[in-house]
Structure formats: structure tokens, C-alpha cells
Design a protein around this motif. Structure first.
Motif, PDB file in Angstrom:
ATOM      1  N   MET A 112       0.827  -1.206   0.000  1.00 35.08           N
ATOM      2  CA  MET A 112       0.000   0.000   0.000  1.00 35.08           C
ATOM      3  C   MET A 112       0.864   1.259   0.000  1.00 35.08           C
ATOM      4  SD  MET A 112      -3.046   1.064   2.638  1.00 35.08           S
ATOM      5  CE  MET A 112      -1.935   1.309   4.028  1.00 35.08           C
ATOM      6  N   LEU A 113       1.913   1.277   0.819  1.00 30.55           N
ATOM      7  CA  LEU A 113       2.779   2.454   0.898  1.00 30.55           C
ATOM      8  C   LEU A 113       3.495   2.721  -0.433  1.00 30.55           C
ATOM      9  CD1 LEU A 113       4.667   2.487   4.325  1.00 30.55           C
ATOM     10  CD2 LEU A 113       2.959   4.102   3.489  1.00 30.55           C
ATOM     11  N   VAL A 114       4.021   1.670  -1.050  1.00 26.96           N
ATOM     12  CA  VAL A 114       4.702   1.835  -2.340  1.00 26.96           C
ATOM     13  C   VAL A 114       3.738   2.420  -3.365  1.00 26.96           C
ATOM     14  CG1 VAL A 114       5.777   0.619  -4.272  1.00 26.96           C
ATOM     15  CG2 VAL A 114       6.397   0.023  -1.929  1.00 26.96           C
ATOM     16  N   ARG A 115       2.509   1.915  -3.367  1.00 28.10           N
ATOM     17  CA  ARG A 115       1.519   2.392  -4.335  1.00 28.10           C
ATOM     18  C   ARG A 115       1.149   3.848  -4.065  1.00 28.10           C
ATOM     19  NH1 ARG A 115      -2.246  -1.945  -4.241  1.00 28.10           N
ATOM     20  NH2 ARG A 115      -0.888  -2.990  -5.749  1.00 28.10           N
ATOM     21  N   ILE A 116       0.950   4.190  -2.791  1.00 28.65           N
ATOM     22  CA  ILE A 116       0.622   5.567  -2.430  1.00 28.65           C
ATOM     23  C   ILE A 116       1.752   6.515  -2.831  1.00 28.65           C
ATOM     24  CG2 ILE A 116       0.315   7.144  -0.469  1.00 28.65           C
ATOM     25  CD1 ILE A 116      -1.205   4.861   0.937  1.00 28.65           C
ATOM     26  N   ALA A 117       2.996   6.068  -2.600  1.00 27.75           N
ATOM     27  CA  ALA A 117       4.158   6.906  -2.907  1.00 27.75           C
ATOM     28  C   ALA A 117       4.383   7.077  -4.398  1.00 27.75           C
ATOM     29  CB  ALA A 117       5.409   6.304  -2.259  1.00 27.75           C
ATOM     30  N   GLY A 118       3.818   6.191  -5.209  1.00 24.05           N
ATOM     31  CA  GLY A 118       4.058   6.243  -6.647  1.00 24.05           C
ATOM     32  C   GLY A 118       5.517   5.969  -6.983  1.00 24.05           C
ATOM     33  N   ALA A 119       6.138   5.105  -6.179  1.00 24.39           N
ATOM     34  CA  ALA A 119       7.574   4.847  -6.315  1.00 24.39           C
ATOM     35  C   ALA A 119       7.905   4.179  -7.648  1.00 24.39           C
ATOM     36  CB  ALA A 119       8.054   3.976  -5.159  1.00 24.39           C
ATOM     37  N   LYS A 120       9.067   4.546  -8.182  1.00 26.36           N
ATOM     38  CA  LYS A 120       9.596   3.904  -9.387  1.00 26.36           C
ATOM     39  C   LYS A 120      10.862   3.095  -9.092  1.00 26.36           C
ATOM     40  CE  LYS A 120       7.874   7.351 -12.678  1.00 26.36           C
ATOM     41  NZ  LYS A 120       8.257   8.338 -13.726  1.00 26.36           N
ATOM     42  N   LEU A 179       6.739  -5.531  -2.072  1.00 24.74           N
ATOM     43  CA  LEU A 179       7.170  -4.233  -2.590  1.00 24.74           C
ATOM     44  C   LEU A 179       6.841  -4.091  -4.073  1.00 24.74           C
ATOM     45  CD1 LEU A 179      10.640  -4.144  -0.808  1.00 24.74           C
ATOM     46  CD2 LEU A 179       8.762  -2.550  -0.351  1.00 24.74           C
ATOM     47  N   LEU A 180       7.141  -5.124  -4.846  1.00 35.59           N
ATOM     48  CA  LEU A 180       6.925  -5.056  -6.287  1.00 35.59           C
ATOM     49  C   LEU A 180       5.446  -5.034  -6.659  1.00 35.59           C
ATOM     50  CD1 LEU A 180       9.817  -7.333  -7.510  1.00 35.59           C
ATOM     51  CD2 LEU A 180       9.437  -4.962  -8.163  1.00 35.59           C
ATOM     52  N   ARG A 181       4.611  -5.587  -5.820  1.00 31.65           N
ATOM     53  CA  ARG A 181       3.176  -5.545  -6.105  1.00 31.65           C
ATOM     54  C   ARG A 181       2.636  -4.115  -6.085  1.00 31.65           C
ATOM     55  NH1 ARG A 181       0.777 -10.702  -2.633  1.00 31.65           N
ATOM     56  NH2 ARG A 181       1.112 -12.285  -4.265  1.00 31.65           N
ATOM     57  N   GLY A 182       3.289  -3.234  -5.356  1.00 30.66           N
ATOM     58  CA  GLY A 182       2.852  -1.846  -5.325  1.00 30.66           C
ATOM     59  C   GLY A 182       3.565  -0.958  -6.310  1.00 30.66           C
ATOM     60  N   LEU A 183       4.586  -1.504  -6.978  1.00 34.27           N
ATOM     61  CA  LEU A 183       5.445  -0.718  -7.853  1.00 34.27           C
ATOM     62  C   LEU A 183       4.825  -0.546  -9.234  1.00 34.27           C
ATOM     63  CD1 LEU A 183       8.331   0.558  -7.785  1.00 34.27           C
ATOM     64  CD2 LEU A 183       9.167  -1.580  -8.766  1.00 34.27           C
ATOM     65  N   LYS A 224       8.453 -16.824  -9.907  1.00 37.85           N
ATOM     66  CA  LYS A 224       7.186 -17.558  -9.803  1.00 37.85           C
ATOM     67  C   LYS A 224       6.013 -16.620  -9.571  1.00 37.85           C
ATOM     68  CE  LYS A 224       9.249 -21.889  -8.228  1.00 37.85           C
ATOM     69  NZ  LYS A 224       9.439 -22.851  -7.103  1.00 37.85           N
ATOM     70  N   ALA A 225       6.307 -15.476  -8.930  1.00 37.86           N
ATOM     71  CA  ALA A 225       5.264 -14.487  -8.665  1.00 37.86           C
ATOM     72  C   ALA A 225       5.032 -13.562  -9.862  1.00 37.86           C
ATOM     73  CB  ALA A 225       5.640 -13.652  -7.440  1.00 37.86           C
ATOM     74  N   GLY A 226       5.843 -13.724 -10.922  1.00 38.92           N
ATOM     75  CA  GLY A 226       5.671 -12.940 -12.131  1.00 38.92           C
ATOM     76  C   GLY A 226       6.326 -11.570 -12.104  1.00 38.92           C
ATOM     77  N   VAL A 227       7.255 -11.352 -11.143  1.00 40.68           N
ATOM     78  CA  VAL A 227       7.903 -10.042 -11.040  1.00 40.68           C
ATOM     79  C   VAL A 227       9.429 -10.154 -11.074  1.00 40.68           C
ATOM     80  CG1 VAL A 227       5.998  -8.874  -9.867  1.00 40.68           C
ATOM     81  CG2 VAL A 227       7.676 -10.158  -8.514  1.00 40.68           C
ATOM     82  N   GLY A 228       9.925 -11.291 -11.517  1.00 31.80           N
ATOM     83  CA  GLY A 228      11.367 -11.526 -11.520  1.00 31.80           C
ATOM     84  C   GLY A 228      12.150 -10.628 -12.451  1.00 31.80           C
TER      85      GLY A 228
END
Length: 211
Positions: A45-53, A69-73, A98-102
């Protein structure tokens, strides 16, 4: 039902991907010290709110926090993860694949302070930081994070309540004392706006002020 169970029952959904990560860590004989499920939800949630790149993670373990972390990125974003042990980074990367974010992660292996020094020399900067590594170096990690931070960056550190030991004045163990010092530093540093969030084992959360 205690406070932790109540929060988890409301805000954490069943997650096969993260359950697999937890199981893989146990199967490899690695310590079961990943961020708590509610802490992981908080990170996303925090990563998404921050709009982090650009995110910097200090301590990969088996990839649990990396996935959160990557789910919010943003899709064009990237995670740089510092890990002492190659075998931990290998497991983390496998779990992220495996989570699709490698594809969105780069690992740097070795002492985190050495990697942080190198990142500073390279002129790298980040929008979000997550500290979850050896406790005696938390204050050192914080200082590097501030120096590597873009204006308004978010810094989160896990385990800052240390199962209640930080406010037990009789506990003078090295890691406990280091975390007390870290909590005082993040609370008092004029470059930061900060608060300790009492979920999981405590998550110190700070925003780096714009200059």
C-alpha cells in the motif's frame, strides 16, 4: 483473539504466492523472519501511495518482502535488493520469478554497507527504502538511505519493536540497544517526518523532507 490476529483477520487475504515463499524458506532451512503478512500488505500500500519507481531493499531473505514491494510498484519501476548470501538471493529471485515479477529486480550480493557505498558512488537514488537486515547496522543503513533518497522518499524499517525488548530497560543485548538507538535517530532526525507503526514486530516509517 489478540490485536495481531484481529488486524490480520480483517486486512490480510489468503495468498498462495506468499504461502509458497514461506514454505520454501522453511524447506531451505533459512530463518523464518520474513515481514509479517500485515506488514507486507502495508508495504504494498505504501509503495503504491508513494508512486515509487525505484525501490531499495536491504535484506532479501527468501523474497517475501520483495514480492510485496513489487506488487505496489509501477510497471516501469525496479527493485534493487541487497543480500549478504548468494543462496538467499537465488531463492528470493526464484520466488519472484514464480510471482511474475522476476524481471523487475536486481540483486547485489555482499555486505550491505559496501553495496550502499557503491550505489552512492554510482549516483543512484531511490523513492522507497525497506530495511530488514542485521540490526546493529540499522542506524548506518538509515544514514545511507537518507543520502540516496529522492525528495519525499519513504523509508520503512522492520522489527523495530523487537518483540517488546526495545522498551524493556533490563534488556541490554547488542541488537536491542542498536534498535533503541535507531528508533531514537529516526524519531529525532530533522531531515525526516516519522512514526513507529505497531503492526507485526513494529515498522518505523519515515518520509524524507524536501530540501
Amino acid at each position: 483473539m489478540n490485536q495481531e490476529e484481529y488486524i490480520r483477520s480483517l486486512f490480510v487475504q489468503p495468498d498462495e504466492v506468499l504461502d509458497h515463499v514461506t514454505k520454501s524458506i522453511k524447506q531451505q532451512g533459512m530463518p523464518s523472519i520474513s515481514v509479517s503478512p500485515e506488514g507486507g500488505t502495508f508495504l504494498t500500500m505504501l509503495v503504491r501511495i508513494a508512486g515509487a519507481k525505484q525501490i531499495l531493499e536491504i535484506g532479501a531473505l527468501g523474497g517475501y518482502s520483495g514480492i510485496c514491494l513489487l506488487r505496489g510498484l509501477r510497471k516501469e519501476g525496479h527493485l534493487t535488493s541487497l543480500e549478504l548470501k548468494q543462496e538467499y538471493a537465488d531463492l528470493a529471485h526464484e520466488n519472484l520469478k514464480k510471482a511474475g515479477v522476476g524481471e523487475q529486480v536486481t540483486y547485489r550480493i555482499g555486505e550491505a554497507l559496501d553495496s550502499l557505498e557503491q550505489l552512492e558512488k554510482e549516483g543512484k537514488t531511490f523513492d522507497f527504502f525497506f530495511i530488514d537486515a542485521d540490526k546493529p547496522n540499522y542506524s548506518n543503513y538509515l544514514e545511507y538511505c537518507i543520502r540516496l533518497a529522492n525528495p519525499g522518499a519513504i523509508i520503512v524499517a522492520d522489527n523495530v519493536l523487537w518483540h517488546g525488548r526495545v522498551y524493556d530497560e533490563t534488556d541490554q543485548e547488542d541488537s536491542t540497544r542498536a534498535l533503541r538507538a535507531f528508533n531514537e535517530k529516526i524519531a529525532e532526525d530533522s531531515r525526516l517526518e516519522s512514526l513507529l507503526i505497531p503492526i507485526g514486530d513494529g515498522m518505523a516509517t519515515a518520509r524524507v523532507k524536501e530540501k
